[in-house]
Design a protein around this motif. Structure first.
Motif, PDB file in Angstrom:
ATOM      1  N   ASP A   1     -29.257  24.670  -7.434  1.00  0.00           N
ATOM      2  CA  ASP A   1     -29.806  25.983  -7.065  1.00  0.00           C
ATOM      3  C   ASP A   1     -31.224  25.843  -6.525  1.00  0.00           C
ATOM      4  O   ASP A   1     -31.613  26.515  -5.555  1.00  0.00           O
ATOM      5  CB  ASP A   1     -29.808  26.911  -8.285  1.00  0.00           C
ATOM      6  N   ALA A   2     -31.997  24.947  -7.152  1.00  0.00           N
ATOM      7  CA  ALA A   2     -33.366  24.727  -6.684  1.00  0.00           C
ATOM      8  C   ALA A   2     -33.382  24.128  -5.293  1.00  0.00           C
ATOM      9  O   ALA A   2     -34.237  24.475  -4.464  1.00  0.00           O
ATOM     10  CB  ALA A   2     -34.104  23.806  -7.657  1.00  0.00           C
TER      11      ALA A   2
ATOM     12  N   ASP B   1     -32.638  26.671  -2.252  1.00  0.00           N
ATOM     13  CA  ASP B   1     -33.608  27.721  -1.930  1.00  0.00           C
ATOM     14  C   ASP B   1     -34.035  27.582  -0.468  1.00  0.00           C
ATOM     15  O   ASP B   1     -34.263  26.464   0.007  1.00  0.00           O
ATOM     16  CB  ASP B   1     -34.820  27.591  -2.847  1.00  0.00           C
TER      17      ASP B   1
ATOM     18  N   LYS C   1     -44.806  24.098  -5.572  1.00  0.00           N
ATOM     19  CA  LYS C   1     -43.910  24.577  -6.628  1.00  0.00           C
ATOM     20  C   LYS C   1     -44.475  24.279  -8.016  1.00  0.00           C
ATOM     21  O   LYS C   1     -44.402  25.115  -8.925  1.00  0.00           O
ATOM     22  CB  LYS C   1     -42.536  23.919  -6.477  1.00  0.00           C
TER      23      LYS C   1
ATOM     24  N   GLU D   1     -43.199  26.511 -10.992  1.00  0.00           N
ATOM     25  CA  GLU D   1     -41.768  26.363 -10.723  1.00  0.00           C
ATOM     26  C   GLU D   1     -41.415  24.880 -10.866  1.00  0.00           C
ATOM     27  O   GLU D   1     -41.026  24.216  -9.924  1.00  0.00           O
ATOM     28  CB  GLU D   1     -41.418  26.873  -9.327  1.00  0.00           C
TER      29      GLU D   1
ATOM     30  N   GLN E   1     -38.992  23.264 -12.269  1.00  0.00           N
ATOM     31  CA  GLN E   1     -37.625  22.824 -11.997  1.00  0.00           C
ATOM     32  C   GLN E   1     -37.454  22.473 -10.530  1.00  0.00           C
ATOM     33  O   GLN E   1     -36.897  21.425 -10.186  1.00  0.00           O
ATOM     34  CB  GLN E   1     -36.639  23.932 -12.383  1.00  0.00           C
ATOM     35  N   SER E   2     -37.952  23.327  -9.651  1.00  0.00           N
ATOM     36  CA  SER E   2     -37.861  23.053  -8.211  1.00  0.00           C
ATOM     37  C   SER E   2     -38.698  21.840  -7.836  1.00  0.00           C
ATOM     38  O   SER E   2     -38.263  21.004  -7.028  1.00  0.00           O
ATOM     39  CB  SER E   2     -38.328  24.273  -7.411  1.00  0.00           C
TER      40      SER E   2
END
Length: 275
Positions: free
Chosen positions: A50-51, A54, A238, A243, A245-246
């Motif tokens: 998912d990351a 983006d 990020k 953020e 995780q990203s």
């Protein structure tokens, strides 16, 4: 007792050397890299992908891939050309040129970025206004990122090819020319096969350096989201934006790409070249 046995180091020396080497690799390479991958998958493989899907991440990877491909191709052409110039020809200023080629390895990439800014900045750069009047924007655009990446990675290609060219000499090239081969024929059939693995390793190092370049690119790109933000710049953005995780996911992909290149080269490398 053979000559090899007499020259062999005592057991305790070999143990110390191996311990120091393994500790160094674990502390500075293996453990930090493993932790990056661990954090990247900490929330599961779904969160990892998912990351990466983006839109800002996709744009950053697309720009990084574009810049890397262009930079590696430029380094291939100019790296081999300059290596041939340094090894096969004698000219005034040869040592100075050789020293200048090592400048990107000896100065901070940030300094490289500021140097390009002073020359190509559109408002007050040395050549910037002229280029801007001609409709060309270098700084804060893709061309500037490519230039910065080429600048920092070019010496890696040259320093891989030069020693091999020096080692193989030019006897076979002269023999081919004496038998009637043209310059291009000699280059493609004699010179290139002799340095092909040096070129491959130069390309791999240049690729890894281009993928991971940060300092020079940050200065000349402006770090504009979805426009001039490469993957390495996005990792910082990020992470500072909480953020993580990203940030870890992007860093893991960059590390995986570099390691994959090295693994592929190790697999393809002929056994006779490993000695």
């Amino acid at each position: 007792m053979s000559e090899t046995d007499r020259l062999r180091e005592p057991l305790w020396v070999r143990i110390v050397l191996r311990t120091v080497t393994i500790s160094y690799v674990l502390a500075l390479v293996a453990i930090p890299t493993a932790l990056v991958f661990r954090q990247a998958f900490a929330d599961g493989i779904g969160a990892f992908f998912d990351a990466l899907t983006d839109p800002s991440v996709v744009n950053a990877f697309q720009l990084t891939l574009k810049v890397t491909v262009i930079a590696v191709l430029i380094n291939l052409v100019f790296g081999v050309t300059m290596a041939l110039l340094l090894v096969r020809y004698d000219f005034w200023g040869k040592r100075l040129l050789s020293a200048l080629l090592d400048v990107p390895l000896s100065v901070s990439p940030v300094v490289v970025g500021f140097a390009l800014l002073l020359v190509y900045n559109g408002r007050d750069g040395w050549l910037g206004p002229q280029l801007e009047n001609a409709g060309l924007q270098i700084i804060f655009s893709t061309p500037g990122i490519v230039m910065a990446t080429v600048f920092v990675a070019l010496p890696l290609m040259i320093r891989e090819v030069v020693p091999v060219l020096t080692e193989i000499g030019d006897d076979q090239e002269w023999a081919a020319r004496s038998l009637g081969a043209s310059g291009p024929q000699t280059f493609w059939r004699i010179t290139i096969p002799g340095i092909k693995w040096a070129i491959v390793y130069g390309l791999v190092l240049s690729l890894a350096r281009s993928l991971g370049e940060f300092g020079a690119v940050k200065i000349v790109s402006g770090n504009i989201s979805d426009k001039t933000q490469t993957a390495t710049l996005l990792v910082e953005s990020k992470y500072q934006g909480f953020e993580q995780q990203s940030a870890y996911a992007i860093a893991a992909v960059l590390a995986l790409a570099a390691m994959a290149c090295l693994i592929v080269v190790s697999i393809l490398r002929p056994e006779e070249d490993e000695s």
